[in-house]
Structure formats: C-alpha cells, structure tokens
Design a protein around this motif. Structure first.
Motif, PDB file in Angstrom:
ATOM      1  N   LEU A  33       0.836  -1.199   0.000  1.00 43.42           N
ATOM      2  CA  LEU A  33       0.000   0.000   0.000  1.00 43.42           C
ATOM      3  C   LEU A  33       0.873   1.253   0.000  1.00 43.42           C
ATOM      4  CD1 LEU A  33      -3.118   0.180   0.059  1.00 43.42           C
ATOM      5  CD2 LEU A  33      -2.950   0.693   2.489  1.00 43.42           C
ATOM      6  N   ALA A  34       1.913   1.265   0.834  1.00 39.83           N
ATOM      7  CA  ALA A  34       2.823   2.418   0.916  1.00 39.83           C
ATOM      8  C   ALA A  34       3.545   2.629  -0.414  1.00 39.83           C
ATOM      9  CB  ALA A  34       3.835   2.194   2.037  1.00 39.83           C
ATOM     10  N   MET A  35       3.836   1.539  -1.098  1.00 34.54           N
ATOM     11  CA  MET A  35       4.508   1.595  -2.406  1.00 34.54           C
ATOM     12  C   MET A  35       3.615   2.280  -3.453  1.00 34.54           C
ATOM     13  SD  MET A  35       6.026  -1.854  -4.031  1.00 34.54           S
ATOM     14  CE  MET A  35       4.465  -2.622  -4.434  1.00 34.54           C
ATOM     15  N   LEU A  36       2.311   2.012  -3.363  1.00 35.11           N
ATOM     16  CA  LEU A  36       1.371   2.546  -4.364  1.00 35.11           C
ATOM     17  C   LEU A  36       1.002   4.005  -4.089  1.00 35.11           C
ATOM     18  CD1 LEU A  36      -0.881  -0.637  -4.552  1.00 35.11           C
ATOM     19  CD2 LEU A  36       0.478   0.276  -6.439  1.00 35.11           C
ATOM     20  N   PHE A  37       0.901   4.376  -2.820  1.00 40.42           N
ATOM     21  CA  PHE A  37       0.510   5.753  -2.477  1.00 40.42           C
ATOM     22  C   PHE A  37       1.748   6.640  -2.354  1.00 40.42           C
ATOM     23  CE2 PHE A  37      -3.597   3.925  -1.152  1.00 40.42           C
ATOM     24  CZ  PHE A  37      -4.454   4.877  -1.688  1.00 40.42           C
ATOM     25  N   THR A  38       2.324   6.993  -3.472  1.00 41.76           N
ATOM     26  CA  THR A  38       3.493   7.883  -3.438  1.00 41.76           C
ATOM     27  C   THR A  38       3.047   9.281  -3.014  1.00 41.76           C
ATOM     28  OG1 THR A  38       3.157   8.293  -5.786  1.00 41.76           O
ATOM     29  CG2 THR A  38       4.779   6.621  -5.207  1.00 41.76           C
ATOM     30  N   GLY A  39       3.846   9.929  -2.191  1.00 47.43           N
ATOM     31  CA  GLY A  39       3.514  11.280  -1.741  1.00 47.43           C
ATOM     32  C   GLY A  39       2.531  11.326  -0.593  1.00 47.43           C
ATOM     33  N   VAL A  40       2.115  10.151  -0.099  1.00 49.27           N
ATOM     34  CA  VAL A  40       1.205  10.085   1.043  1.00 49.27           C
ATOM     35  C   VAL A  40       1.851   9.204   2.108  1.00 49.27           C
ATOM     36  CG1 VAL A  40      -1.098   9.371   1.833  1.00 49.27           C
ATOM     37  CG2 VAL A  40      -0.821  10.299  -0.465  1.00 49.27           C
ATOM     38  N   GLU A  41       1.814   9.647   3.353  1.00 48.96           N
ATOM     39  CA  GLU A  41       2.356   8.836   4.452  1.00 48.96           C
ATOM     40  C   GLU A  41       1.342   7.764   4.837  1.00 48.96           C
ATOM     41  OE1 GLU A  41       5.233  11.889   6.884  1.00 48.96           O
ATOM     42  OE2 GLU A  41       3.088  11.909   7.375  1.00 48.96           O
ATOM     43  N   VAL A  42       1.792   6.520   4.865  1.00 44.19           N
ATOM     44  CA  VAL A  42       0.910   5.401   5.202  1.00 44.19           C
ATOM     45  C   VAL A  42       1.329   4.826   6.553  1.00 44.19           C
ATOM     46  CG1 VAL A  42       0.117   3.103   4.519  1.00 44.19           C
ATOM     47  CG2 VAL A  42       0.442   4.875   2.777  1.00 44.19           C
ATOM     48  N   PHE A  43       0.374   4.753   7.480  1.00 44.70           N
ATOM     49  CA  PHE A  43       0.642   4.265   8.829  1.00 44.70           C
ATOM     50  C   PHE A  43      -0.261   3.089   9.163  1.00 44.70           C
ATOM     51  CE2 PHE A  43       1.706   8.774   8.898  1.00 44.70           C
ATOM     52  CZ  PHE A  43       2.879   8.834   9.632  1.00 44.70           C
ATOM     53  N   ALA A  44       0.303   2.101   9.827  1.00 46.26           N
ATOM     54  CA  ALA A  44      -0.521   1.096  10.496  1.00 46.26           C
ATOM     55  C   ALA A  44      -0.871   1.676  11.859  1.00 46.26           C
ATOM     56  CB  ALA A  44       0.248  -0.209  10.657  1.00 46.26           C
ATOM     57  N   ALA A  45      -2.148   1.720  12.155  1.00 45.36           N
ATOM     58  CA  ALA A  45      -2.595   2.291  13.429  1.00 45.36           C
ATOM     59  C   ALA A  45      -3.109   1.172  14.317  1.00 45.36           C
ATOM     60  CB  ALA A  45      -3.704   3.309  13.174  1.00 45.36           C
ATOM     61  N   SER A  46      -2.713   1.191  15.562  1.00 44.38           N
ATOM     62  CA  SER A  46      -3.254   0.181  16.466  1.00 44.38           C
ATOM     63  C   SER A  46      -3.748   0.864  17.732  1.00 44.38           C
ATOM     64  CB  SER A  46      -2.219  -0.892  16.784  1.00 44.38           C
ATOM     65  OG  SER A  46      -1.089  -0.330  17.396  1.00 44.38           O
ATOM     66  N   MET A  47      -4.875   0.373  18.175  1.00 47.18           N
ATOM     67  CA  MET A  47      -5.520   0.956  19.340  1.00 47.18           C
ATOM     68  C   MET A  47      -6.386  -0.131  19.938  1.00 47.18           C
ATOM     69  SD  MET A  47      -8.246   4.100  19.156  1.00 47.18           S
ATOM     70  CE  MET A  47      -7.921   4.050  17.438  1.00 47.18           C
ATOM     71  N   ALA A  48      -6.401  -0.213  21.248  1.00 39.76           N
ATOM     72  CA  ALA A  48      -7.261  -1.210  21.891  1.00 39.76           C
ATOM     73  C   ALA A  48      -8.720  -0.812  21.681  1.00 39.76           C
ATOM     74  CB  ALA A  48      -6.939  -1.293  23.375  1.00 39.76           C
ATOM     75  N   GLN A  49      -9.420  -1.578  20.872  1.00 40.40           N
ATOM     76  CA  GLN A  49     -10.868  -1.421  20.744  1.00 40.40           C
ATOM     77  C   GLN A  49     -11.296  -0.019  20.285  1.00 40.40           C
ATOM     78  OE1 GLN A  49     -12.356  -4.145  21.015  1.00 40.40           O
ATOM     79  NE2 GLN A  49     -10.984  -5.412  22.215  1.00 40.40           N
ATOM     80  N   ALA A  50     -10.986   0.308  19.031  1.00 37.33           N
ATOM     81  CA  ALA A  50     -11.268   1.653  18.496  1.00 37.33           C
ATOM     82  C   ALA A  50     -12.749   2.029  18.596  1.00 37.33           C
ATOM     83  CB  ALA A  50     -10.811   1.743  17.040  1.00 37.33           C
ATOM     84  N   THR A  51     -13.634   1.096  18.279  1.00 34.17           N
ATOM     85  CA  THR A  51     -15.072   1.392  18.289  1.00 34.17           C
ATOM     86  C   THR A  51     -15.540   1.737  19.703  1.00 34.17           C
ATOM     87  OG1 THR A  51     -15.385  -0.136  16.450  1.00 34.17           O
ATOM     88  CG2 THR A  51     -17.337   0.475  17.674  1.00 34.17           C
ATOM     89  N   ALA A  52     -15.136   0.904  20.656  1.00 34.52           N
ATOM     90  CA  ALA A  52     -15.542   1.139  22.052  1.00 34.52           C
ATOM     91  C   ALA A  52     -14.931   2.428  22.586  1.00 34.52           C
ATOM     92  CB  ALA A  52     -15.120  -0.057  22.910  1.00 34.52           C
ATOM     93  N   MET A  53     -13.673   2.666  22.226  1.00 25.53           N
ATOM     94  CA  MET A  53     -13.028   3.889  22.700  1.00 25.53           C
ATOM     95  C   MET A  53     -13.722   5.121  22.117  1.00 25.53           C
ATOM     96  SD  MET A  53      -9.039   4.995  22.727  1.00 25.53           S
ATOM     97  CE  MET A  53      -8.474   3.531  23.560  1.00 25.53           C
ATOM     98  N   GLY A  54     -14.146   5.027  20.867  1.00 27.46           N
ATOM     99  CA  GLY A  54     -14.890   6.127  20.253  1.00 27.46           C
ATOM    100  C   GLY A  54     -16.174   6.430  21.003  1.00 27.46           C
ATOM    101  N   ALA A  55     -16.873   5.373  21.413  1.00 29.86           N
ATOM    102  CA  ALA A  55     -18.123   5.558  22.170  1.00 29.86           C
ATOM    103  C   ALA A  55     -17.838   6.211  23.526  1.00 29.86           C
ATOM    104  CB  ALA A  55     -18.822   4.215  22.360  1.00 29.86           C
ATOM    105  N   ALA A  56     -16.680   5.885  24.117  1.00 25.92           N
ATOM    106  CA  ALA A  56     -16.297   6.509  25.399  1.00 25.92           C
ATOM    107  C   ALA A  56     -15.919   7.971  25.202  1.00 25.92           C
ATOM    108  CB  ALA A  56     -15.138   5.733  26.020  1.00 25.92           C
ATOM    109  N   LEU A  57     -15.152   8.247  24.132  1.00 25.10           N
ATOM    110  CA  LEU A  57     -14.716   9.622  23.862  1.00 25.10           C
ATOM    111  C   LEU A  57     -15.879  10.545  23.521  1.00 25.10           C
ATOM    112  CD1 LEU A  57     -11.533   8.821  21.751  1.00 25.10           C
ATOM    113  CD2 LEU A  57     -11.533  10.151  23.870  1.00 25.10           C
ATOM    114  N   ALA A  58     -16.926   9.994  22.900  1.00 23.50           N
ATOM    115  CA  ALA A  58     -18.073  10.816  22.474  1.00 23.50           C
ATOM    116  C   ALA A  58     -18.716  11.533  23.653  1.00 23.50           C
ATOM    117  CB  ALA A  58     -19.101   9.955  21.743  1.00 23.50           C
TER     118      ALA A  58
END
Length: 447
Positions: A393-418
């Motif tokens: 993916l990083a090879m194909l998207f030239t000029g764009v920074e590609v990151f793997a993001a990891s977070m414990a339970q993104a959906t649940a954390m979003g509901a808490a942050l809301a």
C-alpha cells in the motif's frame, strides 16, 4: 480502597458482543466477550437473538456493579448499523431484530424508487447505493406494507444502539451516526429527513434526534452515572482519529469490508461514485464522511485458502509472513483469475495476492481522496497487522504517508470519547493511538 472511575461500553458486533471498562486514561481495564446463538424470524431467516442481548446487558451490568474496585461514571454503546427494534407504547419489541442481509422484495423496492424519483436521483440525495435491507429505512417501508398492524402498533423504531440506551434510560432517541449510515432516511443535500419519510408516515415512528455527546439519567433512580444515546460502530471507530488528528487524513478501516473514510472531503457524492460503491457516513458531530467500500478482507480469506491448498500449506503460515521486496510482481490484476501454476512458491503467490488487493484498494481509496490535501492514511483492523500488505500500500501511495494504526478497541473507545465531558475529569491523553510508518519502495515488476 480507592475506587477507579470507569466508563462501561457495550460494543455489539454481528459475531462478538463485548463489555469493556475504560479508566480515565482510556486504558482498557476489563473486557468480556460473548457470542449468542442466532435465532430465526417468521420467514425462517437467521437474526439476532434480541432477548439474549437484552438479558446480557442487565446481567453483565450486575457483575460490573459488584466490583469493589471500580466506580461506574457512565455507560455508552456502539453496535452494527442498519438494524431496527420496533417497540410499542410499553417499550416492548414487536418483531424479531431482522437481519440486514435479509432478501428485500424486488417489487416493493421497485415501487419505492419509481414513486420517489428513481434509483440514481435518490441514491445521490441519500448518499447511498441501492442496498436493499442494508438501507434500514427500507425495512420500515417494508413493515408498513407487509405488516401494517405491527407498523400501526409501533410507537418508535429505534436503531440498535439507541434501543440499548433505551433499555437503561427509558428515553427513546435517534442518533445522527445511525441515521446517516446508508439508511435511505436522510437527505444529505438538504441536511434533514428525506421527504418520503414524512409522506409515508415514517417520521412519526422516529424518536427525537439527540447529539452524540448527550447523556441521560438512568431509568433506576438513586444512581449517579450517566448514559449515552449510543453510536453506529463505523462512525464510533472514527472518533479517536478525529479527536487526535486535525490535519486531513483518510482512515482505512479493514476487515471483511475495507472502508476508506474521508472526513475532510465535503464534495457531494456523484451518481458515478455511487455506482462504484461509494457512500456517506456521518461523524458524531453530524458532518458527512465520504467513504468507499471494497470486499477485500473476504477476498483475501478465500484466495489465501486457495494458495494454501494448491501448495499443501496451512493458512496459518501466511498470518505473519515477512515482506520480501526482492520477489518480482506481475502487473496488478484480479488474483482469483490467476493460474497458481504461474508461481514457483506459495510465498511468491501470496505476495502477488497482497499486491493485487493493495492495487484494488488504491483505486477504491482514490475515489474519496478527490484533491491532494490528504497526506496521511491510517490503516486499522486486520490488514494493518499484515506487513506485506502495508508495504504494498505504501509503495502505491506515493507522496502520502501510510501508517498502520493500532488501538485497543477503536469502536468502544470512540463511544467513550463521544461523552468524555460527561464522565471524565481529565484531559484526553496523548498516545491513545499507536502508529507505525511504512515507507514505500518501488516494486520489481516481472516480465
């Protein structure tokens, strides 16, 4: 003993139902996962066991309240979308929780689109392709014409997150993240319910819209905790990124479906984009999020099994295979159409599969990029852990920074942050999302 202030989150997926507790630093301090056996509706189609879900909410809360070391400050929930619970005046469900994959009657669908302006016009206005039962508003339209007595008896049609909130508050609510998720209820051009909702008498069945940050007191007096109105899971998963990053980005949420979400693209959806499976979601602040979908996780599973069978390997081998930049790649194509005899090793075949999928993903994500303002792509979910895919993916998207993001339970954390301000006395901490940067290199193309 000093008690730890916590928020309780119910995170209800199609397969896994989770109960999670976060402390004020958004550290996950407790998690329980359950699976329920599906039941069937009156047509024999599989559907969620609503009674099991209801009982589990109260059972698991009883367990939490028994804990001597925590103090519950708030409760919120996020669930999968496109599912309604129809309740009567007493709050009792009137029907099973119909599955959004349930076959939609062709004649009824045809009548609807014919009466209200045609598929192309309505899809543009409501920012969603024609998806049958997955357009949850169409489930209400169907109820009206196929089960008029039940439609008549329905006081409120609550999306599943709001039904779970209702169980604890007794207050019926609608939420913009659920309404704005391919429901066919919302006119994105006019930022209000579509006129068919009023014309068909659907509006009277919908509860008042409440902000995502709104909290309500519990149904049982004497308790001091607050309860959120619930969120649609895809929109909830976006919240931590919106809170932490303010420069334009795309979130590529990967699973069975790989969904590219661009909260910074405000151009209206075109008919051409809709035909390529683009649609709009809604942020918790009520802003449209342009998105594209690709069935890539499913395709990856099927083709990985095909490679394993052909080369006599276990699929487990590919879960943590290392990236080999020296392997030559064929020009991108559809891997399902490739003859596996062309590959000397399963490693070469698997690298080609990931390159083909990444190339399709590049095209799908480009549909929602629109301009050059997006300089970062965050990939979360299953593919973010696949270093071959991430490098491709990083090879194909030239000029764009590609990151793997990891977070414990993104959906649940979003509901808490809301509902952060309603329960948490501290500032939102830095570092709730871990990022791993991938620098793309040029591929070696095979002759």
């Amino acid at each position: 003993m000093k008690k730890t202030p916590v928020i309780v989150i119910f995170d209800v997926g199609k397969t896994n139902k989770k109960l999670l507790l976060f402390d004020e630093q958004y550290q996950l301090i407790f998690e329980r996962t359950a699976r329920f056996n599906e039941t069937t509706d009156e047509d024999g189609d599989p559907c969620e066991n609503l009674e099991s879900l209801r009982l589990s909410v109260f059972d698991s809360l009883r367990e939490v309240f028994k804990k001597k070391d925590v103090e519950v400050k708030a409760i919120n929930c996020s669930t999968y979308g496109a599912s309604f619970v129809y309740i009567d005046e007493e709050g009792r469900p009137l029907t099973p929780l119909y599955n959004y994959l349930k076959q939609y009657p062709a004649a009824l669908q045809q009548n609807f689109y014919h009466q209200y302006g045609g598929e192309d016009l309505l899809s543009v206005q409501m920012s969603s392709p024609v998806l049958g039962s997955l357009n949850s508003g169409m489930q209400l339209y169907r109820l009206k014409y196929e089960q008029p007595a039940i439609f008549q008896a329905t006081r409120y049609a609550l999306h599943l997150p709001q039904y779970m909130s209702y169980l604890l508050t007794g207050v019926p609510a609608s939420d913009i993240t659920s309404i704005g998720c391919h429901t066919n209820l919302w006119n994105f051009q006019e930022n209000k319910y579509h006129h068919w909702v009023y014309q068909e008498g659907i509006y009277e069945k919908l509860a008042p819209i409440m902000p995502a940050a709104q909290v309500l007191p519990p149904l049982f007096p004497g308790n001091t905790y607050q309860i959120g109105t619930g969120l649609h899971d895809s929109s909830a998963a976006l919240i931590p990124y919106l809170v932490c990053f303010h420069e334009p980005f795309i979130l590529l949420s990967t699973g069975t479906w790989c969904i590219s979400l661009n909260p910074f693209n405000h151009t209206p959806l075109t008919a051409a984009e809709l035909r390529q499976d683009c649609l709009c979601y809604m942020t918790y602040q009520g802003n449209p999020v342009k998105a594209s979908r690709l069935f890539a996780g499913y395709e990856h599973e099927q083709q990985m099994k095909r490679i394993a069978a052909h080369f006599g390997q276990a699929t487990l081998k590919y879960r943590h295979m290392e990236y080999d930049p020296t392997l030559p790649l064929k020009p991108a194509g559809i891997f399902a159409e490739r003859d596996l005899h062309q590959f000397s090793t399963d490693t070469a075949a698997y690298h080609q599969l990931l390159f083909d999928l990444a190339a399709q993903q590049y095209q799908a994500t480009r549909l929602v990029m629109n301009d050059n303002s997006v300089k970062r792509i965050f990939v979360d979910g299953g593919f973010s852990k696949n270093q071959i895919y991430m490098n491709m993916l990083a090879m194909l998207f030239t000029g764009v920074e590609v990151f793997a993001a990891s977070m414990a339970q993104a959906t649940a954390m979003g509901a808490a942050l809301a509902i952060h301000n309603a329960w948490n006395s501290k500032n939102i901490p830095n570092g709730i999302i871990e990022l791993k940067y991938y620098a793309g290199g040029l591929p070696i193309m095979a002759e």
